[in-house]
Structures are given as C-alpha cells and as structure tokens.
Enzyme design. Structure first.
Site, PDB file in Angstrom:
ATOM      1  N   SER A 109       8.305 -34.666 -20.371  1.00 29.18           N
ATOM      2  CA  SER A 109       6.874 -34.517 -20.633  1.00 29.18           C
ATOM      3  C   SER A 109       6.593 -34.337 -22.117  1.00 29.18           C
ATOM      4  O   SER A 109       7.309 -33.610 -22.804  1.00 29.18           O
ATOM      5  CB  SER A 109       6.344 -33.297 -19.870  1.00 29.18           C
ATOM      6  OG  SER A 109       5.054 -32.960 -20.321  1.00 29.18           O
ATOM      7  N   ALA A 110       5.525 -34.984 -22.560  1.00 26.78           N
ATOM      8  CA  ALA A 110       5.099 -34.837 -23.961  1.00 26.78           C
ATOM      9  C   ALA A 110       4.545 -33.446 -24.237  1.00 26.78           C
ATOM     10  O   ALA A 110       4.368 -33.057 -25.384  1.00 26.78           O
ATOM     11  CB  ALA A 110       4.029 -35.876 -24.268  1.00 26.78           C
ATOM     12  N   ASN A 131       3.616 -27.386 -23.518  1.00 27.37           N
ATOM     13  CA  ASN A 131       3.372 -26.300 -22.553  1.00 27.37           C
ATOM     14  C   ASN A 131       4.160 -26.491 -21.253  1.00 27.37           C
ATOM     15  O   ASN A 131       3.906 -25.798 -20.273  1.00 27.37           O
ATOM     16  CB  ASN A 131       1.867 -26.236 -22.221  1.00 27.37           C
ATOM     17  CG  ASN A 131       1.029 -25.865 -23.440  1.00 27.37           C
ATOM     18  OD1 ASN A 131       1.187 -24.773 -23.986  1.00 27.37           O
ATOM     19  ND2 ASN A 131       0.160 -26.759 -23.877  1.00 27.37           N
ATOM     20  N   LYS A 164       5.587 -40.688 -26.711  1.00 33.57           N
ATOM     21  CA  LYS A 164       5.387 -41.884 -25.887  1.00 33.57           C
ATOM     22  C   LYS A 164       4.266 -42.692 -26.553  1.00 33.57           C
ATOM     23  O   LYS A 164       3.350 -42.082 -27.097  1.00 33.57           O
ATOM     24  CB  LYS A 164       4.939 -41.481 -24.466  1.00 33.57           C
ATOM     25  CG  LYS A 164       5.955 -40.640 -23.696  1.00 33.57           C
ATOM     26  CD  LYS A 164       5.339 -40.122 -22.381  1.00 33.57           C
ATOM     27  CE  LYS A 164       6.253 -39.124 -21.701  1.00 33.57           C
ATOM     28  NZ  LYS A 164       5.690 -38.516 -20.489  1.00 33.57           N
ATOM     29  N   ASP A 166       2.125 -41.350 -14.813  1.00 30.11           N
ATOM     30  CA  ASP A 166       0.709 -41.613 -14.503  1.00 30.11           C
ATOM     31  C   ASP A 166      -0.025 -42.253 -15.676  1.00 30.11           C
ATOM     32  O   ASP A 166      -1.213 -42.538 -15.555  1.00 30.11           O
ATOM     33  CB  ASP A 166      -0.014 -40.303 -14.148  1.00 30.11           C
ATOM     34  CG  ASP A 166      -0.222 -39.417 -15.370  1.00 30.11           C
ATOM     35  OD1 ASP A 166       0.748 -39.265 -16.145  1.00 30.11           O
ATOM     36  OD2 ASP A 166      -1.332 -38.905 -15.555  1.00 30.11           O
TER      37      ASP A 166
HETATM   38  P1  B16 Z   1       0.289 -30.401 -24.951  1.00 27.57           P
HETATM   39  P2  B16 Z   1       2.846 -35.629 -19.926  1.00 27.57           P
HETATM   40  C1  B16 Z   1       1.124 -35.045 -21.880  1.00 27.57           C
HETATM   41  O1  B16 Z   1       1.956 -34.647 -20.841  1.00 27.57           O
HETATM   42  C2  B16 Z   1      -0.310 -35.233 -21.414  1.00 27.57           C
HETATM   43  O2  B16 Z   1      -0.418 -36.318 -20.530  1.00 27.57           O
HETATM   44  C3  B16 Z   1      -1.188 -35.510 -22.595  1.00 27.57           C
HETATM   45  O3  B16 Z   1      -2.535 -35.659 -22.182  1.00 27.57           O
HETATM   46  C4  B16 Z   1      -1.053 -34.354 -23.606  1.00 27.57           C
HETATM   47  O4  B16 Z   1      -1.819 -34.611 -24.765  1.00 27.57           O
HETATM   48  C5  B16 Z   1       0.416 -34.171 -23.983  1.00 27.57           C
HETATM   49  O5  B16 Z   1       1.177 -33.960 -22.817  1.00 27.57           O
HETATM   50  C6  B16 Z   1       0.633 -33.007 -24.928  1.00 27.57           C
HETATM   51  O6  B16 Z   1       0.358 -31.836 -24.243  1.00 27.57           O
HETATM   52  O7  B16 Z   1      -0.997 -30.369 -25.734  1.00 27.57           O
HETATM   53  O8  B16 Z   1       0.300 -29.450 -23.768  1.00 27.57           O
HETATM   54  O9  B16 Z   1       1.505 -30.255 -25.810  1.00 27.57           O
HETATM   55  O10 B16 Z   1       1.870 -36.494 -19.206  1.00 27.57           O
HETATM   56  O11 B16 Z   1       3.781 -36.355 -20.879  1.00 27.57           O
HETATM   57  O12 B16 Z   1       3.570 -34.671 -19.008  1.00 27.57           O
HETATM   58 MG    MG Z   2       1.318 -37.722 -17.519  1.00 29.78          MG
END
Ligand code: B16
Ligand code: MG
Length: 214
Positions: free
Chosen positions: A113-114, A117, A144, A169
């Site tokens: 995940s990006a 959090n 990504k 997604d």
């Molecule tokens: P944060 P994923 C991504 O998570 C989100 O889809 C994206 O909308 C968000 O900006 C990004 O994480 C960064 O998130 O601000 O919490 O560090 O879809 O890769 O799980």
């Molecule tokens: Mg996502």
C-alpha cells in the site's frame, strides 16, 4: 503457478477511500477548490504528495513546498481522525474468509500500500498478523504507477513476480503491478479498471481455482 497474493489496502481490504475523499474535500473546500468524487478517482493509489498536487492543479493554485507540506499534514490529521473511529465491520465483504483460504493452501500473502498509515489501519482492524509481509508508503521511494512497491513485496516474500497475483482498486495500482510483471485482479468498476486481467466486485465467494486460471 500462483505462489503469492499481494493486496493493496485502501479500497481492497477496507473502504478507506471514502475517508481520504472526505479529508481532501474538506481541504479543497477551505482552499475554494471544486473537488468532486469523480476527481477523487485520480487520487486512488497515488501518494499523499501527488494527491495534493492534483487538487492544487484543479484549482490552478501554485504554492511553495512549505505550504504544501503544511496542507498535506492538515489533511492527514483529519484522515487519521476518521480512521481512528473505523470498525472491524468495515473490512470489505469476503476479505477475511479469502485470506484464510489462501493461508490454508500455503499461498503467501502481502500488503503493498502507498499509505503511510497502513500499520495503523491494519492494527485498528485486527489484521496485522494475517500477512507475511507488509510494504507501505514509508518503505518505498517511487509511488505507484512505478512497479517498485510490488517488486519489493515479491522479493520479501521470496517469490518471482510471475508467481504473484495482485488485487488493486486503482488505475495507478494496476499499471504498477503490470509493470512489475504480475497478473492483476481489479476490485471495483470494470469500466474504470480496464487494464486488469479480471475484475471482481468484492471477495465474497471468490475461489482459488479462478485466480489460478488467469
Ligand atoms: P496516506 P493504497 C493509497 O493507498 C490511497 O489509495 C491513496 O488515495 C493515498 O493517497 C495513498 O495511499 C497515501 O495514503 O496519505 O495514508 O499515506 O490504495 O495504495 O493502499
Ligand atoms: Mg487502493
């Protein structure tokens, strides 16, 4: 042969996309920028910094780096407040059952995940021990659609990219996984996730045979 499944987090395991949207919307309103749910599609899967750039571009607003950092932090504080109230019932349908099925069949599992959090969210949902590997936004240099995050997940799982199936997604996430040489199952709307190898609505009833035939 499928040896591992790699899951995106936001929008795949849990619908945090709606909380990202609410927090960005609040910030956009403060800045007097019109920001819609359609615009929000472009933010899915991309980094926090890049998301802010997209919003500022929508409003034709140019700010210095320090101000951008302040705004990104402000948005994140609102977002963290939303996710701190999240319930286990917000895990998307069929996710836990599917993850358990993978474990029973010795298929390795990772989160890629990006989000910075990621760990807070997984802990809040009681899912942090379910995954063999967790790669989050604090561990990568290139966001990504760069393939770095998925390649790193495969390396940590000790499998080849061609042995991995990714669940995503976001359009940026699908591109990232494809560039890593992996098969991708989109989770959501097939008219948006057109480059995925298959698209599912959620994990309910998803069987291993289906993912192995991709
Ligand atoms: P944060 P994923 C991504 O998570 C989100 O889809 C994206 O909308 C968000 O900006 C990004 O994480 C960064 O998130 O601000 O919490 O560090 O879809 O890769 O799980
Ligand atoms: Mg996502």
């Amino acid at each position: 042969m499928v040896k591992a499944c790699i899951f995106d987090l936001d929008g795949v395991i849990v619908d945090t996309a709606k909380y990202h949207y609410l927090a960005w919307k609040k910030l956009a309103d403060e800045l007097g920028i019109n920001f819609t749910e359609k615009d929000n599609e472009r933010l899915k899967g991309v980094s926090r910094k890049q998301s802010l750039e997209i919003i500022l571009e929508l409003g034709n607003l140019k700010l210095d780096e320090k101000e951008k950092e302040r705004l990104a932090e402000k948005k994140n504080n609102w977002y963290v407040e939303y996710i701190s109230r999240m319930e286990k019932s917000e895990i998307l349908p069929g996710v836990e059952e599917f993850v358990n099925k993978l474990r029973e069949n010795n298929i390795k599992i990772a989160i890629a995940s990006a989000s910075k959090n990621t760990r807070t969210i997984l802990e809040r949902l009681g899912l942090e021990k379910k995954f063999d590997v967790i790669i989050d936004g604090t561990m990568i240099d290139k966001a990504k659609p760069n393939p770095e995050i998925f390649l790193k997940a495969a390396e940590c799982l000790k499998v080849q990219p061609g042995e991995c199936i990714v669940f995503e997604d976001a359009v940026a996430g699908i591109e990232s996984a494809k560039r890593a040489g992996m098969k991708v199952i989109g989770v959501g709307d097939p008219s948006i996730l057109i480059d995925a190898d298959a698209v599912i609505q959620n994990f309910e009833g998803l069987d291993l045979h289906f993912i192995c035939t991709l």
